[in-house]
Design a protein around this motif. Structure first.
Motif, PDB file in Angstrom:
ATOM      1  N   TRP A 115       0.834  -1.203   0.000  1.00 19.08           N
ATOM      2  CA  TRP A 115       0.000   0.000   0.000  1.00 19.08           C
ATOM      3  C   TRP A 115       0.868   1.252   0.000  1.00 19.08           C
ATOM      4  CZ3 TRP A 115      -4.864   1.050  -1.028  1.00 19.08           C
ATOM      5  CH2 TRP A 115      -5.418   2.265  -0.638  1.00 19.08           C
ATOM      6  N   ASP A 116       1.957   1.242   0.766  1.00 15.60           N
ATOM      7  CA  ASP A 116       2.856   2.401   0.812  1.00 15.60           C
ATOM      8  C   ASP A 116       3.569   2.600  -0.517  1.00 15.60           C
ATOM      9  OD1 ASP A 116       2.204   3.018   3.385  1.00 15.60           O
ATOM     10  OD2 ASP A 116       3.886   1.924   4.288  1.00 15.60           O
ATOM     11  N   ARG A 151       2.232   2.484  -3.393  1.00  9.79           N
ATOM     12  CA  ARG A 151       1.302   3.072  -4.362  1.00  9.79           C
ATOM     13  C   ARG A 151       1.342   4.593  -4.243  1.00  9.79           C
ATOM     14  NH1 ARG A 151       1.565  -0.312  -7.361  1.00  9.79           N
ATOM     15  NH2 ARG A 151       2.198  -2.002  -6.094  1.00  9.79           N
ATOM     16  N   GLU A 192      -3.168   6.298  -7.149  1.00 14.77           N
ATOM     17  CA  GLU A 192      -3.498   4.867  -7.172  1.00 14.77           C
ATOM     18  C   GLU A 192      -4.284   4.465  -5.921  1.00 14.77           C
ATOM     19  OE1 GLU A 192       0.393   3.200  -7.583  1.00 14.77           O
ATOM     20  OE2 GLU A 192       0.132   2.862  -9.735  1.00 14.77           O
ATOM     21  N   ARG A 193      -3.887   5.015  -4.766  1.00 21.40           N
ATOM     22  CA  ARG A 193      -4.596   4.701  -3.525  1.00 21.40           C
ATOM     23  C   ARG A 193      -6.060   5.152  -3.608  1.00 21.40           C
ATOM     24  NH1 ARG A 193      -0.318   6.786   1.018  1.00 21.40           N
ATOM     25  NH2 ARG A 193       1.332   5.306   0.531  1.00 21.40           N
ATOM     26  N   ARG A 194      -6.290   6.341  -4.140  1.00 17.29           N
ATOM     27  CA  ARG A 194      -7.652   6.857  -4.278  1.00 17.29           C
ATOM     28  C   ARG A 194      -8.467   5.974  -5.229  1.00 17.29           C
ATOM     29  NH1 ARG A 194      -6.175  13.238  -4.738  1.00 17.29           N
ATOM     30  NH2 ARG A 194      -5.708  13.535  -2.523  1.00 17.29           N
ATOM     31  N   MET A 236      -9.349   2.767  -3.436  1.00 20.20           N
ATOM     32  CA  MET A 236     -10.407   2.970  -2.449  1.00 20.20           C
ATOM     33  C   MET A 236     -11.768   3.116  -3.139  1.00 20.20           C
ATOM     34  SD  MET A 236      -8.941   5.208   0.729  1.00 20.20           S
ATOM     35  CE  MET A 236      -7.998   6.440  -0.136  1.00 20.20           C
TER      36      MET A 236
END
Length: 166
Positions: free
Chosen positions: A12-13, A15, A19-21, A24
Motif C-alpha cells: 500500500w505504501d 502506491r 493509485e490509492r484513491r 479505495m
C-alpha cells in the motif's frame, strides 16, 4: 499474520496517492455491488413473493366469503321464539312428536339460532319418518342434518330445525 499485514502495508505504501484513491473507490464500488447482490435483491424478491401471497390470500378470502354467503345468508334468523300454528312452540312440538314416535331427542341451540336436535342410537326408518312428518304436517324445515351409522345399525343424528327458511 503480522508478516502478511506488513507485506500488505508495504504494498500500500508503494502506491501513489492517485493509485490509492482509485483503489479505495474501486473497493467502495465493489462493496456496494456486493451489498446490492447480497441484501437488496433478495429483499426485493421476498417482497414481491409476499405481495403475490397476499393477493392470493385476498382472492381466497373473497371466494370463502362468497361461498359463506351462499351457505349462510347474512340475514341471521330472528331470536324470537318460533311458534307453530296451534300456539305451541317449536321445541315442545319436537319433543311431543318425537315421544309419540318413540324417539329420544335432546334439544339444544343450533349454531344458526334455530333449534338443535341430537339423537343417539336412533332407528333410521322411524327417525326419517318423524322428520318427514314434521316437515309435511307442521312446516318445520330441516336446516342441517348430520347422520352417522353405528355398528348396531342405529344412527347418531345431529341437526337443526326451524319454522323459517334456513
Amino acid at each position: 499474520m503480522s508478516a502478511l499485514l506488513s507485506r500488505a502495508h508495504g504494498w500500500w505504501d508503494g502506491r501513489t496517492v492517485r493509485e490509492r484513491r482509485m483503489l479505495m473507490v474501486m473497493a467502495v464500488l465493489a462493496l456496494a455491488v456486493l451489498v446490492w447482490l447480497a441484501v437488496v435483491r433478495p429483499v426485493q424478491v421476498w417482497q414481491g413473493a409476499a405481495s403475490d401471497r397476499r393477493i392470493e390470500a385476498e382472492e381466497t378470502l373473497a371466494e370463502v366469503r362468497s361461498g359463506l354467503r351462499i351457505i349462510a345468508p347474512s340475514a341471521a334468523p330472528s331470536a324470537a321464539p318460533q311458534v307453530v300454528a296451534g300456539g305451541e312452540g317449536l321445541e315442545p312440538l319436537v319433543r311431543r312428536t318425537a315421544e309419540a314416535a318413540g324417539l329420544n331427542v335432546v334439544t339444544t341451540m343450533a349454531a344458526g339460532g334455530g333449534l338443535g336436535i341430537q339423537m343417539s342410537q336412533a332407528p333410521g326408518r322411524e327417525t326419517f319418518a318423524w322428520l318427514a312428518g314434521l316437515e309435511a304436517d307442521q312446516g318445520v324445515k330441516v336446516c342441517s342434518l348430520g347422520v352417522m351409522e353405528n355398528a348396531d345399525a342405529t344412527l347418531n343424528i345431529d341437526g337443526a330445525l326451524s319454522l323459517q327458511a334456513c
